[in-house]
Scaffold this motif. Structure first.
Motif, mmCIF file in Angstrom:
data_model
loop_
_atom_site.group_PDB
_atom_site.id
_atom_site.type_symbol
_atom_site.label_atom_id
_atom_site.label_comp_id
_atom_site.label_asym_id
_atom_site.label_seq_id
_atom_site.Cartn_x
_atom_site.Cartn_y
_atom_site.Cartn_z
ATOM 1 N N GLN A 53 -9.417 -11.909 4.896
ATOM 2 C CA GLN A 53 -8.158 -11.365 4.378
ATOM 3 C C GLN A 53 -8.438 -9.961 3.820
ATOM 4 O O GLN A 53 -9.391 -9.769 3.057
ATOM 5 C CB GLN A 53 -7.622 -12.291 3.273
ATOM 6 C CG GLN A 53 -6.139 -12.167 3.003
ATOM 7 C CD GLN A 53 -5.804 -11.009 2.065
ATOM 8 O OE1 GLN A 53 -6.678 -10.436 1.435
ATOM 9 N NE2 GLN A 53 -4.525 -10.659 2.001
ATOM 10 N N PRO A 54 -7.635 -8.956 4.179
ATOM 11 C CA PRO A 54 -7.986 -7.553 3.871
ATOM 12 C C PRO A 54 -8.233 -7.241 2.402
ATOM 13 O O PRO A 54 -9.085 -6.425 2.074
ATOM 14 C CB PRO A 54 -6.780 -6.767 4.401
ATOM 15 C CG PRO A 54 -6.176 -7.645 5.438
ATOM 16 C CD PRO A 54 -6.397 -9.051 4.978
ATOM 17 N N ASP A 55 -7.481 -7.903 1.498
ATOM 18 C CA ASP A 55 -7.563 -7.522 0.086
ATOM 19 C C ASP A 55 -8.352 -8.492 -0.787
ATOM 20 O O ASP A 55 -8.519 -8.237 -1.985
ATOM 21 C CB ASP A 55 -6.157 -7.384 -0.508
ATOM 22 C CG ASP A 55 -5.468 -6.120 -0.032
ATOM 23 O OD1 ASP A 55 -6.139 -5.079 0.010
ATOM 24 O OD2 ASP A 55 -4.267 -6.183 0.298
ATOM 25 N N ILE A 56 -8.836 -9.592 -0.221
ATOM 26 C CA ILE A 56 -9.450 -10.611 -1.078
ATOM 27 C C ILE A 56 -10.727 -10.112 -1.755
ATOM 28 O O ILE A 56 -11.013 -10.457 -2.900
ATOM 29 C CB ILE A 56 -9.708 -11.935 -0.295
ATOM 30 C CG1 ILE A 56 -10.105 -13.057 -1.244
ATOM 31 C CG2 ILE A 56 -10.729 -11.741 0.802
ATOM 32 C CD1 ILE A 56 -9.043 -13.435 -2.257
ATOM 33 N N ALA A 57 -11.502 -9.264 -1.079
ATOM 34 C CA ALA A 57 -12.708 -8.710 -1.713
ATOM 35 C C ALA A 57 -12.327 -7.805 -2.886
ATOM 36 O O ALA A 57 -12.981 -7.807 -3.934
ATOM 37 C CB ALA A 57 -13.547 -7.942 -0.693
ATOM 38 N N THR A 58 -11.243 -7.035 -2.720
ATOM 39 C CA THR A 58 -10.744 -6.197 -3.808
ATOM 40 C C THR A 58 -10.300 -7.065 -4.979
ATOM 41 O O THR A 58 -10.594 -6.771 -6.147
ATOM 42 C CB THR A 58 -9.560 -5.331 -3.335
ATOM 43 O OG1 THR A 58 -9.934 -4.655 -2.146
ATOM 44 C CG2 THR A 58 -9.148 -4.333 -4.394
ATOM 45 N N ASP A 59 -9.584 -8.151 -4.673
ATOM 46 C CA ASP A 59 -9.131 -9.083 -5.710
ATOM 47 C C ASP A 59 -10.311 -9.614 -6.513
ATOM 48 O O ASP A 59 -10.289 -9.640 -7.743
ATOM 49 C CB ASP A 59 -8.402 -10.275 -5.083
ATOM 50 C CG ASP A 59 -7.161 -9.879 -4.311
ATOM 51 O OD1 ASP A 59 -6.604 -8.812 -4.589
ATOM 52 O OD2 ASP A 59 -6.766 -10.642 -3.410
ATOM 53 N N LEU A 60 -11.343 -10.077 -5.793
ATOM 54 C CA LEU A 60 -12.501 -10.660 -6.470
ATOM 55 C C LEU A 60 -13.245 -9.603 -7.281
ATOM 56 O O LEU A 60 -13.737 -9.896 -8.383
ATOM 57 C CB LEU A 60 -13.433 -11.325 -5.455
ATOM 58 C CG LEU A 60 -12.973 -12.702 -4.997
ATOM 59 C CD1 LEU A 60 -13.757 -13.162 -3.777
ATOM 60 C CD2 LEU A 60 -13.129 -13.727 -6.129
#
Length: 399
Positions: free
Chosen positions: A108-115
């Protein structure tokens, strides 16, 4: 204390132009769908997303909990759930939800940013940097990635690097008030107050409801001892964020500086409702009640402070003094004896000597001695601690 913004991707909050019609339309459509098909996880998910967009995060969480209950492997629903929890300030639970989403849908494109965002918020710098580096390779929502890399740099004491990341964030999206606020924090730390004030004001040009910009401006004015101006900024901040105990505590401090103790006490009362387990807020409340000669209520506040933090020496000290005002000799002396132990154990020797001096005067006043308190009950953290015991230095020949 001036604070930084950690961002998590919420594109609708950054979008330009009207959105109200489409949002209300989706709320109507998916509310009806949930009512007609209560076991449809997709309907609950879409309704939860709409409520996040409306910034009704508690209602959003309810719908997203239903979505993940009905469909245990719903990665996108776990992600939105993590975002709702983030904005509700339930950071450990947000981390769990986002990790679950990552395991279910790692691409998912933003999940690394979220984490990266949530680990940064929870103080896990190693994992924050790990996921933010992954986010950099995905080239999605880079203004948020750069903003959070700036926060990580500031926390590591690399202020110039932080400013560099924030400037990159603004190159990607110049309309980010949060990033302007973050730059103000570092400028203020570097002693560049004019630059700090300028970027806070820029943030307010972009978003006049930005509570943190008003709050941080208030901190600058307070440091300059311009308390009325600081209070004006903090009261404005409170209008836009009524659930931030830091704003309330700052207002209480400001009003107390101006001698407006009743106003200060009212703000602390609101803060305690929001954060009932903060020992320092109870202590501040007790101190002002003492100054207002409301001694019974002061005692209750100090007692609450030491219940929440058994090593709170200043609260025990004030409790002892308040009992003395009421001529309650045993409670006055026993609390000061505990204070003595706390300060000695913490190696706060000036405060220890001050407490011992007060104790000696109370022993004389009430015609008592230490022997009368040999069965004194002390907190668990102090049991067995002997302030008369000295460290012994042994030679290699001694067993």
């Amino acid at each position: 204390m001036i604070r930084l913004f950690i961002l998590i991707p919420l594109m609708f909050l950054l979008a330009c132009g009207p959105k109200e019609d489409s949002l209300e339309g989706r709320l109507i459509i998916y509310s009806k769908k949930v009512k007609d098909q209560p076991n449809d996880p997709e309907a609950h998910y879409q309704l939860g997303k709409a409520y996040i967009e409306k910034e009704e995060f508690q209602t959003a969480l309810h719908e997203l909990n239903e979505a993940t209950r009905l469909k245990g492997d719903y990665g996108e629903a776990y992600r939105e759930k993590g975002i709702a929890l983030f904005y509700l300030k339930h950071y450990p639970d947000s981390e769990k939800a986002l990790l679950k989403s990552f395991k279910l849908n790692p691409t998912q494109p933003d999940i690394a940013t979220d984490l990266g965002s949530i680990y940064l918020k929870n103080g896990n710098m190693k994992n924050a940097l790990r996921y933010l580096k992954v986010a950099q390779t995905r080239n999605n929502n880079m203004h948020i990635v750069f903003n959070n890399l700036g926060v990580a740099s500031e926390k590591a004491g690399k202020d110039k690097q932080a400013l560099k990341f924030w400037k990159q964030a603004l190159e990607k999206n110049p309309g980010l008030p949060e990033t302007h606020v973050n730059m103000g924090v570092v400028y203020e730390k570097m002693g560049q107050k004019k630059k700090a004030i300028a970027v806070y004001q820029k943030a307010l040009e972009l978003d006049k409801t930005n509570a943190m910009a008003h709050y941080n401006l208030g901190v600058i004015y307070a440091k300059e001892k311009d308390y009325p101006k600081a209070i004006d900024e903090w009261e404005t901040a409170l209008k836009f964020d009524r659930k931030d105990e830091s704003i309330l505590n700052s207002l209480a401090w400001g009003y107390e500086k101006l001698g407006k103790r009743k106003k200060a006490l009212a703000k602390l009362k609101q803060s305690i409702k929001l954060s009932p387990y903060d020992s320092k807020t109870h202590f501040s409340s007790g101190r002002i009640k003492y100054d207002l000669e409301d001694f019974d209520e002061a005692i209750e506040s100090f007692k609450k402070a030491v219940q929440l933090d058994p090593s709170f020496g200043e609260a025990y000290y004030r409790l002892g003094l308040t009992y003395d005002i009421q001529n309650q000799s045993y409670d006055a002396i026993s609390n000061l004896l505990v204070t003595e132990l706390v300060f000695h154990k913490a190696k706060k020797m000036d405060l220890f000597k001050k407490t011992r001096s007060v104790l000696e005067s109370l022993f004389a006043k009430y015609q008592a001695s230490r022997e009368d308190f040999k069965d004194l009950q002390v907190p668990e953290t102090l049991k067995g601690y002997d302030l008369h015991k000295r460290n012994q230095i042994r030679t290699s020949k001694e067993k």
